[in-house]
Motif scaffolding. Structure first.
Motif, mmCIF file in Angstrom:
data_model
loop_
_atom_site.group_PDB
_atom_site.id
_atom_site.type_symbol
_atom_site.label_atom_id
_atom_site.label_comp_id
_atom_site.label_asym_id
_atom_site.label_seq_id
_atom_site.Cartn_x
_atom_site.Cartn_y
_atom_site.Cartn_z
ATOM 1 N N ILE A 141 0.868 -1.183 0.000
ATOM 2 C CA ILE A 141 0.000 0.000 0.000
ATOM 3 C C ILE A 141 0.898 1.224 0.000
ATOM 4 O O ILE A 141 1.617 1.480 0.966
ATOM 5 C CB ILE A 141 -0.948 0.041 1.213
ATOM 6 N N ASP A 142 0.854 1.938 -1.124
ATOM 7 C CA ASP A 142 1.724 3.095 -1.343
ATOM 8 C C ASP A 142 1.109 4.343 -0.712
ATOM 9 O O ASP A 142 -0.103 4.416 -0.520
ATOM 10 C CB ASP A 142 1.851 3.300 -2.866
ATOM 11 N N ASP A 143 1.965 5.304 -0.408
ATOM 12 C CA ASP A 143 1.523 6.587 0.163
ATOM 13 C C ASP A 143 0.644 6.352 1.388
ATOM 14 O O ASP A 143 -0.351 7.058 1.606
ATOM 15 C CB ASP A 143 0.755 7.420 -0.887
ATOM 16 N N PHE A 144 1.017 5.369 2.177
ATOM 17 C CA PHE A 144 0.205 4.999 3.337
ATOM 18 C C PHE A 144 0.139 6.159 4.331
ATOM 19 O O PHE A 144 1.148 6.788 4.654
ATOM 20 C CB PHE A 144 0.755 3.745 4.027
ATOM 21 N N ILE B 241 5.083 3.989 3.910
ATOM 22 C CA ILE B 241 4.648 5.231 4.555
ATOM 23 C C ILE B 241 4.922 6.418 3.635
ATOM 24 O O ILE B 241 6.014 6.568 3.100
ATOM 25 C CB ILE B 241 5.370 5.433 5.905
ATOM 26 N N ASP B 242 3.923 7.264 3.464
ATOM 27 C CA ASP B 242 4.046 8.384 2.533
ATOM 28 C C ASP B 242 5.183 9.319 2.929
ATOM 29 O O ASP B 242 5.408 9.592 4.113
ATOM 30 C CB ASP B 242 2.735 9.171 2.486
ATOM 31 N N LYS B 243 5.852 9.849 1.914
ATOM 32 C CA LYS B 243 7.021 10.670 2.193
ATOM 33 C C LYS B 243 6.699 11.965 2.925
ATOM 34 O O LYS B 243 7.567 12.527 3.572
ATOM 35 C CB LYS B 243 7.825 10.940 0.919
ATOM 36 N N ALA C 60 9.838 3.013 4.316
ATOM 37 C CA ALA C 60 9.723 4.479 4.352
ATOM 38 C C ALA C 60 10.245 5.040 3.042
ATOM 39 O O ALA C 60 11.325 4.663 2.591
ATOM 40 C CB ALA C 60 10.525 5.044 5.518
ATOM 41 N N GLU C 61 9.481 5.934 2.412
ATOM 42 C CA GLU C 61 9.963 6.604 1.199
ATOM 43 C C GLU C 61 10.241 8.063 1.535
ATOM 44 O O GLU C 61 9.727 8.601 2.512
ATOM 45 C CB GLU C 61 8.935 6.490 0.057
ATOM 46 N N GLY C 62 11.130 8.695 0.766
ATOM 47 C CA GLY C 62 11.415 10.118 0.990
ATOM 48 C C GLY C 62 12.457 10.386 2.058
ATOM 49 O O GLY C 62 12.476 11.458 2.657
HETATM 50 MG MG MG Z 1 4.630 6.858 -2.567
#
Ligand code: MG
Ligand code: C2E
Ligand code: MG
Ligand code: MG
Length: 279
Positions: free
Chosen positions: A176-179, A199-201, A233-235
């Motif tokens: 699940i992206d941009d969670f 987890i969303d950035k 974690a992204e970003g």
């Molecule tokens: Mg994303």
């Protein structure tokens, strides 16, 4: 007057969808798809425990001959309007699977993550095509992850559920992206066949300076773990953020601090160098 750089303009309803610029883009988008003119860039994901590359996210790139860089969200939005999103997504899947096979031929066991539009879940051929590509390139299901954005998944839950179950049954990972940007309730999370929360950035980028973000992220990581999910974690852009996220127990890290998304060739080089450093 200076020409507006269409590549960076956000589409909004006031923009004339029949503008000349837009019409060229739309026509060229169809051509680009027919003629394999899109590129995928790959952004490494590293394991928090040892810093080794364990995956890469494939991100769509298109350099238009007149308008320059066209951002992927814009490409996707146009493809959805044109009714060619299924075709585009299958193109991306096949290209990413083929590339992942090359990594494995280099002796690496890195997996690849592909973003899907929620509309793709209405494509009845999706599972069959994914199987076909994995067979074609002799890649195991477990090396493929599909990422679906939380907000759109929740809006289309009924539609998504059946297709997600089918994918999951095959052994493909679902993320699940941009969670945190949508409204998944815990009840849904339990029912959804997912393996990973990303987890969303927006919660990550300035986490070292924001106590709310710290609370949100640490509890999301715990929630994910208590449901048996991997948490990414992204970003992640700085050492400070990296350290903090690791401390919270996040499993995988992705962000400019590790690397920007790289052209296929540069990513392969990165894998070769990484394996040389280990051995
Ligand atoms: Mg994303
Ligand atoms: P996403 O899936 O959430 O991808 C992460 C985005 O964050 C990417 O932007 C990536 O370049 C950017 N990013 C990664 N690390 C950092 C960082 O440390 N700091 C900052 N500020 N940004 C970072 P990009 O490539 O512009 O893609 C935007 C969105 O477009 C993606 O968000 C995804 O939703 C969509 N997208 C990209 N490629 C595809 C595709 O092949 N298919 C579909 N359906 N959507 C795609
Ligand atoms: Mg993504
Ligand atoms: Mg996104």
């Amino acid at each position: 007057a200076k020409r507006k750089r269409i590549g960076y303009s956000r589409y909004d309803s006031s923009e004339n969808i029949y503008s000349k610029e837009r019409l060229t883009l739309v026509g060229d988008l169809i051509d680009a798809l027919e003629n394999d003119q899109f590129e995928l860039h790959y952004q490494p994901q590293v394991a928090a425990e040892n810093g080794r590359i364990c995956g890469a996210e494939a991100l769509l790139r298109w350099q238009h001959k007149e308008h320059g860089y066209v951002p992927p969200d814009k490409i996707i939005e146009m493809a959805e309007r044109l009714g060619i999103i299924h075709k585009l997504s299958l193109y991306v899947l096949r290209k990413a699977i083929a590339e992942c096979r090359r990594w494995h031929q280099l002796g690496s066991d890195v997996s690849v993550s592909v973003n899907l539009s929620v509309r793709d879940l209405a494509n009845e051929q999706l599972c069959a095509k994914i199987r076909e590509y994995l067979n074609e390139f002799a890649l195991d299901y477990r090396y493929l992850t599909v990422e679906i954005t939380e907000s759109v998944m929740m809006e289309n839950l009924a539609l998504s559920l059946g297709q997600l179950k089918k994918l999951n049954k095959l052994g493909i990972n679902i993320s699940i992206d941009d969670f945190g940007t949508g409204f998944s309730s815990l009840a849904y999370l339990k029912r959804l066949p997912v393996n990973e929360l990303k987890i969303d950035k927006s919660f990550i980028m300035e986490i070292d300076e924001d106590e709310n973000d710290q609370q949100i992220v640490s509890s999301t990581i715990n929630l994910g773990h208590s449901l048996g999910l991997k948490v990414v974690a992204e970003g992640v852009e700085t050492q400070q953020v990296m350290d903090m996220i690791k401390d919270f127990g996040c499993d995988q890290i992705q962000g400019y601090f590790i690397s920007k998304p790289l052209p296929a060739k540069a990513f392969r080089q990165l894998l070769k160098n990484a394996s040389r450093n280990v051995s």
